[in-house]
Scaffold this motif. Structure first.
Motif, PDB file in Angstrom:
ATOM      1  N   ASP A   1       6.542   4.017   7.112  1.00 11.73           N
ATOM      2  CA  ASP A   1       7.916   4.278   6.680  1.00 11.73           C
ATOM      3  C   ASP A   1       8.225   3.568   5.361  1.00 11.73           C
ATOM      4  O   ASP A   1       8.850   4.141   4.474  1.00 11.73           O
ATOM      5  N   GLY A   2       7.771   2.338   5.225  1.00  9.56           N
ATOM      6  CA  GLY A   2       7.987   1.592   3.987  1.00  9.56           C
ATOM      7  C   GLY A   2       7.287   2.250   2.808  1.00  9.56           C
ATOM      8  O   GLY A   2       7.869   2.395   1.720  1.00  9.56           O
ATOM      9  N   ARG A   3       6.041   2.658   3.001  1.00 12.90           N
ATOM     10  CA  ARG A   3       5.305   3.335   1.932  1.00 12.90           C
ATOM     11  C   ARG A   3       5.998   4.631   1.536  1.00 12.90           C
ATOM     12  O   ARG A   3       6.081   4.962   0.344  1.00 12.90           O
ATOM     13  N   ALA A   4       6.522   5.368   2.512  1.00 14.61           N
ATOM     14  CA  ALA A   4       7.219   6.624   2.215  1.00 14.61           C
ATOM     15  C   ALA A   4       8.444   6.374   1.333  1.00 14.61           C
ATOM     16  O   ALA A   4       8.738   7.159   0.429  1.00 14.61           O
ATOM     17  N   LYS A   5       9.157   5.278   1.587  1.00 20.53           N
ATOM     18  CA  LYS A   5      10.345   4.966   0.770  1.00 20.53           C
ATOM     19  C   LYS A   5       9.965   4.501  -0.630  1.00 20.53           C
ATOM     20  O   LYS A   5      10.734   4.675  -1.576  1.00 20.53           O
ATOM     21  N   ASN A   6       8.795   3.921  -0.766  1.00 18.65           N
ATOM     22  CA  ASN A   6       8.345   3.468  -2.082  1.00 18.65           C
ATOM     23  C   ASN A   6       7.891   4.616  -2.970  1.00 18.65           C
ATOM     24  O   ASN A   6       7.946   4.508  -4.194  1.00 18.65           O
ATOM     25  N   ARG A   7       7.483   5.719  -2.373  1.00 18.89           N
ATOM     26  CA  ARG A   7       7.077   6.903  -3.133  1.00 18.89           C
ATOM     27  C   ARG A   7       8.329   7.711  -3.445  1.00 18.89           C
ATOM     28  O   ARG A   7       8.844   8.418  -2.582  1.00 18.89           O
TER      29      ARG A   7
ATOM     30  N   GLY B   1       6.966   5.368 -15.717  1.00 19.12           N
ATOM     31  CA  GLY B   1       6.171   5.282 -14.502  1.00 19.12           C
ATOM     32  C   GLY B   1       5.939   3.831 -14.146  1.00 19.12           C
ATOM     33  O   GLY B   1       5.492   3.048 -14.978  1.00 19.12           O
ATOM     34  N   TYR B   2       6.266   3.473 -12.925  1.00 20.11           N
ATOM     35  CA  TYR B   2       6.105   2.095 -12.465  1.00 20.11           C
ATOM     36  C   TYR B   2       4.959   1.929 -11.487  1.00 20.11           C
ATOM     37  O   TYR B   2       4.697   0.816 -11.034  1.00 20.11           O
ATOM     38  N   GLY B   3       4.302   3.026 -11.136  1.00 19.39           N
ATOM     39  CA  GLY B   3       3.225   2.931 -10.157  1.00 19.39           C
ATOM     40  C   GLY B   3       3.730   2.283  -8.881  1.00 19.39           C
ATOM     41  O   GLY B   3       4.806   2.598  -8.379  1.00 19.39           O
ATOM     42  N   GLU B   4       2.971   1.322  -8.393  1.00 23.32           N
ATOM     43  CA  GLU B   4       3.301   0.635  -7.137  1.00 23.32           C
ATOM     44  C   GLU B   4       4.052  -0.671  -7.356  1.00 23.32           C
ATOM     45  O   GLU B   4       4.276  -1.432  -6.424  1.00 23.32           O
ATOM     46  N   PHE B   5       4.453  -0.950  -8.597  1.00 26.71           N
ATOM     47  CA  PHE B   5       4.883  -2.291  -8.955  1.00 26.71           C
ATOM     48  C   PHE B   5       6.378  -2.578  -8.814  1.00 26.71           C
ATOM     49  O   PHE B   5       6.813  -3.672  -9.163  1.00 26.71           O
ATOM     50  N   GLN B   6       7.159  -1.634  -8.306  1.00 24.11           N
ATOM     51  CA  GLN B   6       8.565  -1.897  -8.001  1.00 24.11           C
ATOM     52  C   GLN B   6       8.916  -1.339  -6.624  1.00 24.11           C
ATOM     53  O   GLN B   6       9.777  -0.472  -6.485  1.00 24.11           O
ATOM     54  N   PRO B   7       8.271  -1.866  -5.576  1.00 25.03           N
ATOM     55  CA  PRO B   7       8.563  -1.360  -4.229  1.00 25.03           C
ATOM     56  C   PRO B   7       9.977  -1.749  -3.798  1.00 25.03           C
ATOM     57  O   PRO B   7      10.501  -2.779  -4.213  1.00 25.03           O
ATOM     58  N   ILE B   8      10.569  -0.875  -2.994  1.00 26.28           N
ATOM     59  CA  ILE B   8      11.883  -1.187  -2.421  1.00 26.28           C
ATOM     60  C   ILE B   8      11.765  -1.525  -0.942  1.00 26.28           C
ATOM     61  O   ILE B   8      12.725  -1.966  -0.331  1.00 26.28           O
TER      62      ILE B   8
ATOM     63  N   GLU C   1      17.443   7.890 -17.480  1.00 29.60           N
ATOM     64  CA  GLU C   1      16.058   7.457 -17.314  1.00 29.60           C
ATOM     65  C   GLU C   1      15.520   8.001 -16.000  1.00 29.60           C
ATOM     66  O   GLU C   1      16.124   7.782 -14.953  1.00 29.60           O
ATOM     67  N   ILE C   2      14.395   8.696 -16.074  1.00 31.70           N
ATOM     68  CA  ILE C   2      13.743   9.204 -14.882  1.00 31.70           C
ATOM     69  C   ILE C   2      12.506   8.343 -14.651  1.00 31.70           C
ATOM     70  O   ILE C   2      11.681   8.186 -15.556  1.00 31.70           O
ATOM     71  N   SER C   3      12.401   7.750 -13.474  1.00 33.54           N
ATOM     72  CA  SER C   3      11.258   6.878 -13.194  1.00 33.54           C
ATOM     73  C   SER C   3      10.524   7.335 -11.939  1.00 33.54           C
ATOM     74  O   SER C   3      11.137   7.748 -10.963  1.00 33.54           O
ATOM     75  N   GLY C   4       9.204   7.243 -12.020  1.00 36.47           N
ATOM     76  CA  GLY C   4       8.351   7.574 -10.889  1.00 36.47           C
ATOM     77  C   GLY C   4       7.803   6.304 -10.268  1.00 36.47           C
ATOM     78  O   GLY C   4       7.507   5.327 -10.981  1.00 36.47           O
ATOM     79  N   HIS C   5       7.686   6.295  -8.943  1.00 37.68           N
ATOM     80  CA  HIS C   5       7.196   5.137  -8.189  1.00 37.68           C
ATOM     81  C   HIS C   5       6.233   5.625  -7.107  1.00 37.68           C
ATOM     82  O   HIS C   5       6.394   6.717  -6.570  1.00 37.68           O
ATOM     83  N   THR C   6       5.257   4.789  -6.778  1.00 38.66           N
ATOM     84  CA  THR C   6       4.298   5.119  -5.718  1.00 38.66           C
ATOM     85  C   THR C   6       4.215   3.959  -4.723  1.00 38.66           C
ATOM     86  O   THR C   6       4.794   2.902  -4.943  1.00 38.66           O
ATOM     87  N   ASP C   7       3.463   4.174  -3.663  1.00 40.37           N
ATOM     88  CA  ASP C   7       3.128   3.054  -2.777  1.00 40.37           C
ATOM     89  C   ASP C   7       1.886   2.367  -3.348  1.00 40.37           C
ATOM     90  O   ASP C   7       1.432   2.708  -4.443  1.00 40.37           O
ATOM     91  N   ASN C   8       1.335   1.419  -2.625  1.00 42.29           N
ATOM     92  CA  ASN C   8       0.204   0.659  -3.162  1.00 42.29           C
ATOM     93  C   ASN C   8      -1.163   1.188  -2.710  1.00 42.29           C
ATOM     94  O   ASN C   8      -2.182   0.567  -2.977  1.00 42.29           O
TER      95      ASN C   8
END
Length: 133
Positions: free
Chosen positions: A112-118, A98-105, A50-57
């Motif tokens: 720095d946090g936003r960079a890790k979420n992308r 695609g999870y968009g911004e909805f699964q932040p780590i 499974e390949i998933s894409g994530h973004t910041d908010n």
């Protein structure tokens, strides 16, 4: 980075290694990484991946994507297409999400946090076939 859990082996790639800001086109410099991961994914028997894409908010600000969800899906699909350039991989074992911004780590309150979420994650699921003698 890589992480092994009960869910499977997860390879996490920060988005700036793969994409320019606001783009879903895989950078030419990242295609080699994609080929190496694809070679790693070739196995007998094949495994589901499974390949998933994530973004910041932060809202996306371009005409190509209506939302971070759209951007995250297209990044996952485009990276999956790079993997599938390896003819030894069976496309029926791969999926893109695609999870968009909805699964932040990390927090979206810091740069720095936003960079890790992308990020793009490649999850290699355990082989659930029963081995019979």
């Amino acid at each position: 980075t890589t992480n092994l859990s009960g869910e499977g082996l997860k390879i996490t790639i920060l988005d700036d290694a793969l994409f320019d800001s606001g783009s879903a086109d895989v950078k030419e410099s990242a295609r080699n990484m994609g080929r190496e991961i694809a070679n790693f994914l070739v196995s007998d028997p094949p495994r589901n991946v499974e390949i998933s894409g994530h973004t910041d908010n932060r809202p996306i600000h371009n005409a190509q994507f209506q939302s971070n969800w759209h951007l995250s899906v297209m990044r996952a699909v485009n990276f999956m297409q790079v993997l599938l350039e390896n003819d030894e991989l069976d496309p029926s074992f791969l999926s893109a999400k695609g999870y968009g911004e909805f699964q932040p780590i990390e927090t979206n309150e810091t740069r720095d946090g936003r960079a890790k979420n992308r990020r793009v994650e490649v999850l290699i699921l355990p082989n659930t076939e029963l081995v019979q003698d």
